[in-house]
Design a protein around this motif. Structure first.
Motif, PDB file in Angstrom:
ATOM      1  N   ASN A  20      32.296   9.247  39.624  1.00 51.96           N
ATOM      2  CA  ASN A  20      32.981  10.451  40.116  1.00 51.96           C
ATOM      3  C   ASN A  20      31.942  11.462  40.599  1.00 51.96           C
ATOM      4  OD1 ASN A  20      32.089  12.028  37.769  1.00 51.96           O
ATOM      5  ND2 ASN A  20      33.607  10.835  36.636  1.00 51.96           N
ATOM      6  N   GLN A  21      32.419  12.533  41.213  1.00 50.34           N
ATOM      7  CA  GLN A  21      31.540  13.556  41.784  1.00 50.34           C
ATOM      8  C   GLN A  21      30.704  14.260  40.717  1.00 50.34           C
ATOM      9  OE1 GLN A  21      31.073  14.042  45.056  1.00 50.34           O
ATOM     10  NE2 GLN A  21      29.579  15.656  44.715  1.00 50.34           N
ATOM     11  N   VAL A  22      31.309  14.515  39.554  1.00 50.99           N
ATOM     12  CA  VAL A  22      30.588  15.194  38.471  1.00 50.99           C
ATOM     13  C   VAL A  22      29.393  14.352  38.018  1.00 50.99           C
ATOM     14  CG1 VAL A  22      30.761  16.021  36.089  1.00 50.99           C
ATOM     15  CG2 VAL A  22      32.581  16.526  37.708  1.00 50.99           C
ATOM     16  N   ALA A  23      29.591  13.051  37.826  1.00 47.53           N
ATOM     17  CA  ALA A  23      28.497  12.164  37.417  1.00 47.53           C
ATOM     18  C   ALA A  23      27.398  12.140  38.477  1.00 47.53           C
ATOM     19  CB  ALA A  23      29.023  10.757  37.164  1.00 47.53           C
ATOM     20  N   PHE A  24      27.785  12.126  39.734  1.00 47.66           N
ATOM     21  CA  PHE A  24      26.827  12.137  40.850  1.00 47.66           C
ATOM     22  C   PHE A  24      25.985  13.410  40.826  1.00 47.66           C
ATOM     23  CE2 PHE A  24      26.256  13.298  45.449  1.00 47.66           C
ATOM     24  CZ  PHE A  24      25.288  12.354  45.746  1.00 47.66           C
ATOM     25  N   GLU A  25      26.629  14.557  40.641  1.00 44.38           N
ATOM     26  CA  GLU A  25      25.910  15.830  40.628  1.00 44.38           C
ATOM     27  C   GLU A  25      25.013  15.957  39.404  1.00 44.38           C
ATOM     28  OE1 GLU A  25      28.892  18.856  41.182  1.00 44.38           O
ATOM     29  OE2 GLU A  25      29.358  18.125  43.199  1.00 44.38           O
ATOM     30  N   ARG A  26      25.484  15.521  38.244  1.00 41.76           N
ATOM     31  CA  ARG A  26      24.654  15.569  37.029  1.00 41.76           C
ATOM     32  C   ARG A  26      23.425  14.680  37.186  1.00 41.76           C
ATOM     33  NH1 ARG A  26      29.303  15.100  32.413  1.00 41.76           N
ATOM     34  NH2 ARG A  26      30.022  17.245  32.552  1.00 41.76           N
ATOM     35  N   ARG A  30      19.394  15.949  37.225  1.00 42.91           N
ATOM     36  CA  ARG A  30      18.453  15.435  36.233  1.00 42.91           C
ATOM     37  C   ARG A  30      17.343  14.603  36.880  1.00 42.91           C
ATOM     38  NH1 ARG A  30      21.992  12.727  33.884  1.00 42.91           N
ATOM     39  NH2 ARG A  30      21.385  10.638  34.434  1.00 42.91           N
ATOM     40  N   VAL A  31      17.688  13.840  37.885  1.00 38.10           N
ATOM     41  CA  VAL A  31      16.760  12.855  38.431  1.00 38.10           C
ATOM     42  C   VAL A  31      15.827  13.418  39.502  1.00 38.10           C
ATOM     43  CG1 VAL A  31      16.666  10.728  39.763  1.00 38.10           C
ATOM     44  CG2 VAL A  31      18.157  10.911  37.802  1.00 38.10           C
ATOM     45  N   ILE A  32      16.302  14.300  40.331  1.00 39.69           N
ATOM     46  CA  ILE A  32      15.457  14.825  41.406  1.00 39.69           C
ATOM     47  C   ILE A  32      14.174  15.458  40.862  1.00 39.69           C
ATOM     48  CG2 ILE A  32      15.317  16.536  43.264  1.00 39.69           C
ATOM     49  CD1 ILE A  32      18.243  15.732  43.942  1.00 39.69           C
ATOM     50  N   PRO A  33      14.243  16.304  39.833  1.00 41.49           N
ATOM     51  CA  PRO A  33      12.985  16.836  39.284  1.00 41.49           C
ATOM     52  C   PRO A  33      12.082  15.735  38.707  1.00 41.49           C
ATOM     53  CG  PRO A  33      14.839  18.164  38.553  1.00 41.49           C
ATOM     54  CD  PRO A  33      15.409  16.945  39.212  1.00 41.49           C
ATOM     55  N   ALA A  34      12.662  14.730  38.072  1.00 41.21           N
ATOM     56  CA  ALA A  34      11.858  13.627  37.507  1.00 41.21           C
ATOM     57  C   ALA A  34      11.193  12.824  38.619  1.00 41.21           C
ATOM     58  CB  ALA A  34      12.721  12.727  36.641  1.00 41.21           C
ATOM     59  N   LEU A  35      11.908  12.578  39.708  1.00 42.49           N
ATOM     60  CA  LEU A  35      11.318  11.848  40.835  1.00 42.49           C
ATOM     61  C   LEU A  35      10.158  12.629  41.443  1.00 42.49           C
ATOM     62  CD1 LEU A  35      14.375  10.366  42.755  1.00 42.49           C
ATOM     63  CD2 LEU A  35      12.557   9.104  41.604  1.00 42.49           C
ATOM     64  N   LYS A  36      10.334  13.934  41.568  1.00 48.10           N
ATOM     65  CA  LYS A  36       9.248  14.759  42.118  1.00 48.10           C
ATOM     66  C   LYS A  36       8.027  14.735  41.215  1.00 48.10           C
ATOM     67  CE  LYS A  36      12.127  17.839  44.836  1.00 48.10           C
ATOM     68  NZ  LYS A  36      12.640  19.180  45.041  1.00 48.10           N
ATOM     69  N   LYS A  37       8.258  14.716  39.907  1.00 45.74           N
ATOM     70  CA  LYS A  37       7.149  14.750  38.955  1.00 45.74           C
ATOM     71  C   LYS A  37       6.481  13.379  38.777  1.00 45.74           C
ATOM     72  CE  LYS A  37       5.933  16.281  34.315  1.00 45.74           C
ATOM     73  NZ  LYS A  37       6.409  16.927  33.095  1.00 45.74           N
ATOM     74  N   PHE A  38       7.292  12.319  38.636  1.00 55.05           N
ATOM     75  CA  PHE A  38       6.760  11.007  38.291  1.00 55.05           C
ATOM     76  C   PHE A  38       6.793   9.983  39.422  1.00 55.05           C
ATOM     77  CE2 PHE A  38       8.553  12.776  34.311  1.00 55.05           C
ATOM     78  CZ  PHE A  38       7.364  12.952  33.627  1.00 55.05           C
ATOM     79  N   GLY A  39       7.585  10.243  40.460  1.00 58.37           N
ATOM     80  CA  GLY A  39       7.654   9.322  41.585  1.00 58.37           C
ATOM     81  C   GLY A  39       8.629   8.170  41.415  1.00 58.37           C
TER      82      GLY A  39
END
Length: 63
Positions: A20-26, A30-39
């Protein structure tokens, strides 16, 4: 010729991989900052099958 799952995803938003949209947004929050930090990230999460039934799958994302 039968279509593969990857064929069905071409041109689609990755939103369709979330229940659902809520799961997508959560996930994004959570993941975008982790991807920026760890790749890359790996996580176990619920995903919908083509018929809407949910299943657990391990997902990996890379920047």
């Amino acid at each position: 010729m039968s279509r593969t799952i990857s064929d069905a995803l071409v041109g689609q938003s990755v939103r369709i991989l979330y229940p659902n949209q809520v799961a997508f947004e959560r996930f994004g929050a959570r993941v975008i900052p982790a991807l920026k930090k760890f790749g890359r990230i790996t996580e176990l999460r619920a995903m919908p099958r083509a018929d809407g039934e949910l299943f657990w799958g391990e997902c990996e994302g890379r920047q």
